[in-house]
Design a protein around this motif. Structure first.
Motif, mmCIF file in Angstrom:
data_model
loop_
_atom_site.group_PDB
_atom_site.id
_atom_site.type_symbol
_atom_site.label_atom_id
_atom_site.label_comp_id
_atom_site.label_asym_id
_atom_site.label_seq_id
_atom_site.Cartn_x
_atom_site.Cartn_y
_atom_site.Cartn_z
ATOM 1 N N UNK A 14 -8.885 -13.000 -0.658
ATOM 2 C CA UNK A 14 -7.434 -13.156 -0.464
ATOM 3 C C UNK A 14 -6.739 -13.431 -1.799
ATOM 4 N N UNK A 15 -7.366 -14.246 -2.663
ATOM 5 C CA UNK A 15 -6.757 -14.555 -3.966
ATOM 6 C C UNK A 15 -6.606 -13.273 -4.768
ATOM 7 N N UNK A 16 -7.684 -12.473 -4.724
ATOM 8 C CA UNK A 16 -7.637 -11.198 -5.485
ATOM 9 C C UNK A 16 -6.534 -10.300 -4.953
ATOM 10 N N UNK A 17 -6.444 -10.237 -3.614
ATOM 11 C CA UNK A 17 -5.411 -9.401 -2.985
ATOM 12 C C UNK A 17 -4.025 -9.904 -3.383
ATOM 13 N N UNK A 18 -3.856 -11.245 -3.398
ATOM 14 C CA UNK A 18 -2.550 -11.813 -3.724
ATOM 15 C C UNK A 18 -2.170 -11.433 -5.149
ATOM 16 N N UNK A 19 -3.129 -11.610 -6.078
ATOM 17 C CA UNK A 19 -2.837 -11.269 -7.481
ATOM 18 C C UNK A 19 -2.487 -9.790 -7.589
ATOM 19 N N UNK A 20 -3.285 -8.987 -6.853
ATOM 20 C CA UNK A 20 -3.036 -7.540 -6.910
ATOM 21 C C UNK A 20 -1.638 -7.206 -6.428
ATOM 22 N N UNK A 21 -1.249 -7.782 -5.278
ATOM 23 C CA UNK A 21 0.065 -7.478 -4.702
ATOM 24 C C UNK A 21 1.165 -7.908 -5.662
ATOM 25 N N UNK A 22 0.979 -9.134 -6.217
ATOM 26 C CA UNK A 22 1.995 -9.687 -7.135
ATOM 27 C C UNK A 22 2.124 -8.785 -8.357
ATOM 28 N N UNK A 23 0.989 -8.435 -8.923
ATOM 29 C CA UNK A 23 0.983 -7.613 -10.145
ATOM 30 C C UNK A 23 1.615 -6.249 -9.861
ATOM 31 N N UNK A 24 1.204 -5.661 -8.714
ATOM 32 C CA UNK A 24 1.718 -4.323 -8.366
ATOM 33 C C UNK A 24 3.230 -4.375 -8.171
ATOM 34 N N UNK A 25 3.676 -5.393 -7.428
ATOM 35 C CA UNK A 25 5.113 -5.525 -7.161
ATOM 36 C C UNK A 25 5.900 -5.675 -8.450
ATOM 37 N N UNK A 26 5.447 -6.605 -9.318
ATOM 38 C CA UNK A 26 6.183 -6.866 -10.566
ATOM 39 C C UNK A 26 6.166 -5.622 -11.442
ATOM 40 N N UNK A 27 4.991 -4.950 -11.466
ATOM 41 C CA UNK A 27 4.876 -3.737 -12.290
ATOM 42 C C UNK A 27 5.862 -2.680 -11.790
ATOM 43 N N UNK A 28 5.933 -2.516 -10.457
ATOM 44 C CA UNK A 28 6.848 -1.523 -9.880
ATOM 45 C C UNK A 28 8.275 -1.849 -10.264
#
Lengths: 662, 148
Positions: A293-307
């Motif tokens: 879940x932590x990895x998924x959260x970081x991924x989502x956050x990173x993807x969102x901010x990058x977008x």
């Protein structure tokens, strides 16, 4: 709304739009992260719950051991005293750090005052065991172990929190009963029945439930990482526990105390191992879930901010690519609108615009607009040059027309002078004719007198003779007057020729004016009308001149006839005079001759009448001619005013064009 | 369009005034020996020597009579000036292109005959200045590469 939008530049509006779009995306991102956080929080809570369950589990096991050994001690069997003391100490230690003062106080009371009767001992230990079990269940509930969202860990939690402790309890009950039976050296019917009840409970209740939960958990677990470890470690223990439990139940049905005791210890140990392994596997499942879940959260956050970052960059680039050329276009359009073509051309030469113009095949509207404005400026240049040239041409035509008008005015004045001359001449003719008529009347009267005298007789012959002479003199005077009239008529002829020449000249000038007006185009629409009008007047003048010419010719004819008549009359007079002189012809002949004078007088009279009429008609024609001249002059004045207007219009046009070529 | 109307024989013809520079009284021409009969000669117009064509002679074979209404029409011929001696050149006729009716026949020897305007006063045939001179005469009057 439109007015409000118009107040801001396009870049601001784009920025506002992207901000509005990024707000819900940010909100969604926050929701997603919160969802992940809640999952992680639950897993952590469960993890901590398993940590707290362990001491409780040990306390429960030690309590069961302590109860059994306390019972043996009461019955006088002290072989397990050391083991009991150890279990009691372990419980002390565990309770001291567990933070459950109520339970600790009750345990301390049990320790301080051990019960004297086996029944009391059992009741006290059961109470404590129930409290510990209750505590464990509450711990399981509080840490949401029994509500786990995933199937594998849910059933594992069920196994650890609910099923295994209760099964262990039942196993311990069976062991206690076996101990009692071993001490009593006999098995009462009541004890045999309880063995069967315990065996039934294990067989038909706990065994299927544990199997069901364990197998479901194994089935639901994945085949990688923590799931794989769960399958490897728990599956053999679960099957061993089932075997041991089934063996224990069989032993209890066999009702042999020794068998029951051994099988019970094995079953309890298998249960313990299964529990410990299950807890450990549950923890590793939870840990795996937390890290996932932590990895998924970081991924989502990173993807969102990058977008959002990429969107922001693209928006900034687009905004720049619109606002910078747009600024150039606005300045260009402003220059063209204000007529600063030179400035606009200079602006078209600058770096940004040159690059935009050099890029062919662009479909960006900004590029197209810049190209269109460049073309427009070039076309405007050409147009202005053309208008300037046309203006110059029209100005030249206007000047030429003005010159033609001045020339025409001169000829019209000339014509007016000629007209006046003709008028004067025709008046003179009229006067001469009047005089002639008077002379004729005189002659007529004298002739009548002569006739009377002739009729009077030969006695009046002398008188007749003198009268004849005066008649002859009058005839000669008449002839001289007629010569004067012929002379005047010739003068009229010359003047008419002059008028015709002037009319011809006017026609020529008006033709050229019409041609110039046609060349000047629509702006000189008034000219062609005036030119045609002048030509019409010139034609009228020519016609009037022709009329006068004809009349003068007629008049000359009449004069010639008059002269002939007078000549005839004079010849007659001479003959009469000769007859009178001779007197041989006789008075009758004289009278005849004199009578013959009548028709001659008539002819002369008619000639006079014609002359008089001719002179009157000449005067009338002259009036027409003067009117025509007056109209011509008025038309010319109008013509000149039109020419001045044209000149003003051309000056205005040239000034307007000049304003653009700054 | 404005046509300058003139007469040749008893027929009426017109020249587009856009081609006309000026209508002047007839000038004394210096005759050119061995030139066709319809070449009236050379005239001095505003300091320039201009060849003059007798249009009546060209169209009907009879020279234009020296009357007051016989005039010298100066027209543009390419970038040069040509003088036309025209009979009864005293009026103009305004018309549009649409009023002109194309000639139903084509006279090869007279390429200058243009469309016909029919108005109240009869038929007026438009004369195209550019086709007025045959190549040989044009070469004689305006030699290519010659002086001026």
């Amino acid at each position: 709304m439109k007015a409000l939008l118009a107040r801001f530049p396009i870049a601001y509006k784009l920025f506002a739009a992207s901000t509005v779009f990024s707000a819900p995306i940010t909100l969604l991102l926050i929701f997603v992260v919160a969802q992940f956080n809640s999952g992680i929080h639950t897993a952590r809570m469960e993890f901590e719950g398993t940590l707290r369950l362990e001491p409780l589990h040990r306390i429960a096991a030690d309590l069961r051991l302590h109860q059994r050994l306390s019972y043996l001690r009461l019955k006088g069997d002290t072989r397990g005293e050391t083991q009991r003391e150890e279990a009691a100490r372990r419980i002390d230690q565990a309770l001291a750090g567990a933070g459950v003062p109520d339970l600790a106080a009750r345990w301390r009371q049990l320790r301080a005052a051990p019960p004297a009767a086996p029944a009391e001992n059992e009741a006290a230990h059961r109470q404590l065991s129930a409290a510990v079990a209750q505590l464990a269940r509450e711990q399981g509930n509080a840490s949401a172990l029994v509500l786990d969202p995933e199937l594998a860990s849910y059933y594992l939690g069920q196994l650890v929190v609910v099923l295994l402790p209760q099964a262990q309890e039942t196993i311990a009950d069976g062991q206690l009963l076996a101990n009692q039976a071993a001490l009593d050296q006999r098995l009462t019917a009541r004890e045999a029945v309880r063995f069967v009840v315990y065996a039934d409970a294990l067989d038909s209740n706990w065994l299927p439930e544990v199997r069901e939960a364990g197998e479901t958990s194994l089935r639901a677990a994945g085949s990688q990482g923590a799931g794989r470890s769960l399958k490897l470690n728990v599956a053999p223990l679960l099957s061993r526990y089932q075997t041991e439990l089934a063996g224990y139940a069989e032993a209890m049905r066999g009702a042999s105390a020794a068998d029951v005791s051994g099988a019970g210890a094995r079953a309890a140990q298998a249960g313990d191992e299964l529990w410990s392994t299950s807890v450990a596997e549950l923890r590793s499942l939870l840990e795996a879930r937390i890290s996932h879940l932590s990895w998924m959260r970081s991924g989502a956050l990173l993807l969102g901010l990058l977008a959002m970052l990429v969107a922001g960059t693209v928006q900034t680039l687009v905004s720049f690519s619109i606002s910078r050329p747009l600024g150039e276009v606005v300045s260009l359009a402003a220059d063209v609108a204000a007529g600063r073509l030179k400035a606009a051309r200079a602006r078209l030469q600058n770096q940004t615009v040159r690059e935009m113009l050099a890029f062919h095949g662009a479909r960006d509207e900004m590029y197209l607009v810049v190209r269109a404005i460049s073309d427009m400026t070039a076309n405007l240049d050409t147009l202005l040059a053309q208008v300037g040239r046309a203006g110059g041409q029209v100005a030249l035509s206007a000047t030429r027309i003005a010159a033609a008008v001045r020339q025409m005015e001169g000829t019209v004045s000339e014509q007016a002078a000629s007209t006046n001359q003709v008028n004067a001449t025709s008046k003179e003719i009229f006067a001469s004719v009047q005089e002639l008529a008077r002379t004729m009347a005189q002659v007529s009267r004298v002739a009548l007198e002569a006739t009377a005298s002739a009729s009077g007789g030969i006695s009046n012959l002398d008188q007749i003779h003198s009268t004849m002479r005066s008649l002859l003199a009058a005839g000669e005077a008449l002839s001289a007057t007629l010569d004067t009239v012929a002379e005047k008529a010739r003068n009229v002829d010359e003047v008419i020729t002059a008028i015709t020449r002037v009319a011809n000249r006017t026609n020529l000038l008006s033709l050229n004016a019409a041609i110039e007006a046609e060349r000047a185009g629509d702006s000189a629409g008034g000219f062609s009308v005036v030119a045609i009008e002048i030509r019409r007047l010139a034609d009228q003048t020519a016609v009037a001149a022709l009329d006068i010419e004809k009349l003068v010719q007629e008049m000359q004819g009449a004069v010639r006839e008059g002269v002939a008549g007078v000549d005839r009359y004079t010849a007659g007079m001479r003959a009469s005079s000769g007859a009178v002189d001779a007197l041989s012809e006789g008075l009758g002949l004289v009278i005849d001759k004199t009578r013959n004078l009548g028709p001659a007088f008539e002819t002369v009279n008619q000639g006079m009448q014609l002359q008089s009429q001719g002179a009157g008609q000449i005067a009338e024609s002259m009036t027409h001619l003067r009117d025509a001249a007056q109209q011509t002059r008025e038309s010319l004045a109008e013509f000149r005013s039109v020419a001045e207007h044209l000149h003003e219009a051309v000056d205005g046009l040239v000034a307007e064009v000049g304003r653009f070529s700054e | 369009m404005l046509l300058l109307v003139f007469q040749a024989g008893n027929q009426r013809f017109g020249i587009d005034t856009a081609e006309v520079i000026e209508v002047a009284p007839p000038l004394v021409c210096r005759t050119l020996p061995r030139a066709p009969a319809y070449v009236a000669g050379l005239a001095a117009y505003r300091g320039e020597t201009v060849p003059v064509i007798d249009v009546s002679a060209l169209l009907t074979g009879t020279s234009a009579p020296l009357l007051m209404s016989t005039r010298l029409v100066l027209v543009r011929y390419g970038d040069r000036i040509l003088g036309l001696l025209a009979e009864r050149a005293v009026e103009t006729a305004a018309c549009s292109e649409a009023d002109l009716q194309a000639m139903p026949v084509r006279v090869e020897a007279a390429p200058y005959l243009g469309p016909v305007l029919v108005n109240g006063a009869g038929m007026i045939q438009k004369i195209t200045v550019a086709g007025l001179l045959p190549a040989a005469v044009r070469e004689m009057l305006f030699p290519a590469g010659g002086a001026a």
